[in-house]
Write a protein that holds these residues in place. Structure first.
Motif, PDB file in Angstrom:
ATOM      1  N   GLU A 189    -131.554  -2.460  66.307  1.00  0.00           N
ATOM      2  CA  GLU A 189    -130.612  -3.176  65.450  1.00  0.00           C
ATOM      3  C   GLU A 189    -131.343  -4.004  64.401  1.00  0.00           C
ATOM      4  N   GLN A 190    -132.460  -4.608  64.787  1.00  0.00           N
ATOM      5  CA  GLN A 190    -133.245  -5.393  63.836  1.00  0.00           C
ATOM      6  C   GLN A 190    -133.863  -4.490  62.772  1.00  0.00           C
ATOM      7  N   PHE A 191    -134.336  -3.320  63.182  1.00  0.00           N
ATOM      8  CA  PHE A 191    -134.901  -2.372  62.219  1.00  0.00           C
ATOM      9  C   PHE A 191    -133.841  -1.908  61.221  1.00  0.00           C
ATOM     10  N   VAL A 192    -132.659  -1.589  61.712  1.00  0.00           N
ATOM     11  CA  VAL A 192    -131.576  -1.138  60.830  1.00  0.00           C
ATOM     12  C   VAL A 192    -131.158  -2.254  59.879  1.00  0.00           C
ATOM     13  N   ALA A 193    -131.096  -3.477  60.383  1.00  0.00           N
ATOM     14  CA  ALA A 193    -130.729  -4.604  59.517  1.00  0.00           C
ATOM     15  C   ALA A 193    -131.804  -4.860  58.468  1.00  0.00           C
ATOM     16  N   ALA A 194    -133.072  -4.733  58.858  1.00  0.00           N
ATOM     17  CA  ALA A 194    -134.165  -4.971  57.907  1.00  0.00           C
ATOM     18  C   ALA A 194    -134.182  -3.921  56.812  1.00  0.00           C
ATOM     19  N   THR A 195    -133.971  -2.660  57.179  1.00  0.00           N
ATOM     20  CA  THR A 195    -134.022  -1.600  56.168  1.00  0.00           C
ATOM     21  C   THR A 195    -132.769  -1.551  55.305  1.00  0.00           C
ATOM     22  N   GLY A 196    -131.775  -2.349  55.635  1.00  0.00           N
ATOM     23  CA  GLY A 196    -130.590  -2.448  54.787  1.00  0.00           C
ATOM     24  C   GLY A 196    -130.632  -3.642  53.860  1.00  0.00           C
ATOM     25  N   SER A 197    -131.736  -4.379  53.864  1.00  0.00           N
ATOM     26  CA  SER A 197    -131.820  -5.595  53.049  1.00  0.00           C
ATOM     27  C   SER A 197    -132.340  -5.293  51.647  1.00  0.00           C
ATOM     28  N   MET A 225    -142.998  -5.507  52.762  1.00  0.00           N
ATOM     29  CA  MET A 225    -142.636  -4.990  54.089  1.00  0.00           C
ATOM     30  C   MET A 225    -142.586  -6.126  55.099  1.00  0.00           C
ATOM     31  N   VAL A 226    -143.546  -7.047  55.006  1.00  0.00           N
ATOM     32  CA  VAL A 226    -143.537  -8.217  55.883  1.00  0.00           C
ATOM     33  C   VAL A 226    -142.308  -9.076  55.599  1.00  0.00           C
ATOM     34  N   ALA A 227    -141.983  -9.245  54.321  1.00  0.00           N
ATOM     35  CA  ALA A 227    -140.798 -10.025  53.957  1.00  0.00           C
ATOM     36  C   ALA A 227    -139.511  -9.348  54.428  1.00  0.00           C
ATOM     37  N   THR A 228    -139.525  -8.027  54.463  1.00  0.00           N
ATOM     38  CA  THR A 228    -138.350  -7.288  54.925  1.00  0.00           C
ATOM     39  C   THR A 228    -138.022  -7.621  56.369  1.00  0.00           C
ATOM     40  N   PHE A 229    -139.043  -7.623  57.212  1.00  0.00           N
ATOM     41  CA  PHE A 229    -138.793  -7.867  58.629  1.00  0.00           C
ATOM     42  C   PHE A 229    -138.698  -9.360  58.952  1.00  0.00           C
ATOM     43  N   ASP A 230    -138.889 -10.197  57.940  1.00  0.00           N
ATOM     44  CA  ASP A 230    -138.694 -11.630  58.116  1.00  0.00           C
ATOM     45  C   ASP A 230    -137.460 -12.109  57.345  1.00  0.00           C
ATOM     46  N   SER A 231    -136.655 -11.176  56.880  1.00  0.00           N
ATOM     47  CA  SER A 231    -135.485 -11.534  56.081  1.00  0.00           C
ATOM     48  C   SER A 231    -134.385 -12.139  56.957  1.00  0.00           C
ATOM     49  N   ARG A 232    -133.416 -12.734  56.307  1.00  0.00           N
ATOM     50  CA  ARG A 232    -132.297 -13.365  57.011  1.00  0.00           C
ATOM     51  C   ARG A 232    -131.521 -12.328  57.833  1.00  0.00           C
TER      52      ARG A 232
END
Length: 101
Positions: A64-72, A47-54
């Protein structure tokens, strides 16, 4: 009165320790519990890696950041690990709870 409190606290401590060791020696339950907890801890790391992803870093902060993170891809791994941990724990404990009733 002080002696009663100390003896009662000692009895509670002995009861907790003996029930903990009885749980660990009851077969595979201890190993399955540790496996399920390890899967859930790994899901937290993912989960931490998700919100630190590219993808999450490239998006503006907020929704927008949440949507981008959950699409990774990290989110997919996180959800699989979390689901696996929940399944392992439920398979281990639900039949036992069902039989106790």
């Amino acid at each position: 009165m002080g002696v009663k409190v100390v003896s009662h606290a000692s009895a509670i401590r002995d009861s907790v320790v003996s029930s903990f060791f009885a749980f660990l020696h009851s077969g595979r339950s201890g190993y399955v519990l540790l496996s399920g907890l390890a899967l859930i801890v790994l899901a937290g790391v993912m989960m931490v890696a998700t919100f630190d992803s590219r993808e999450a870093r490239a998006a503006p902060p907020g929704w927008e950041q949440f949507v981008a993170a959950t699409g990774s891809n990290q989110w997919v791994s996180c959800s699989f690990l979390l689901s696996a941990g929940a399944i392992v724990l439920s398979i281990n404990y639900l039949p036992r709870l069902e039989g106790e009733g």
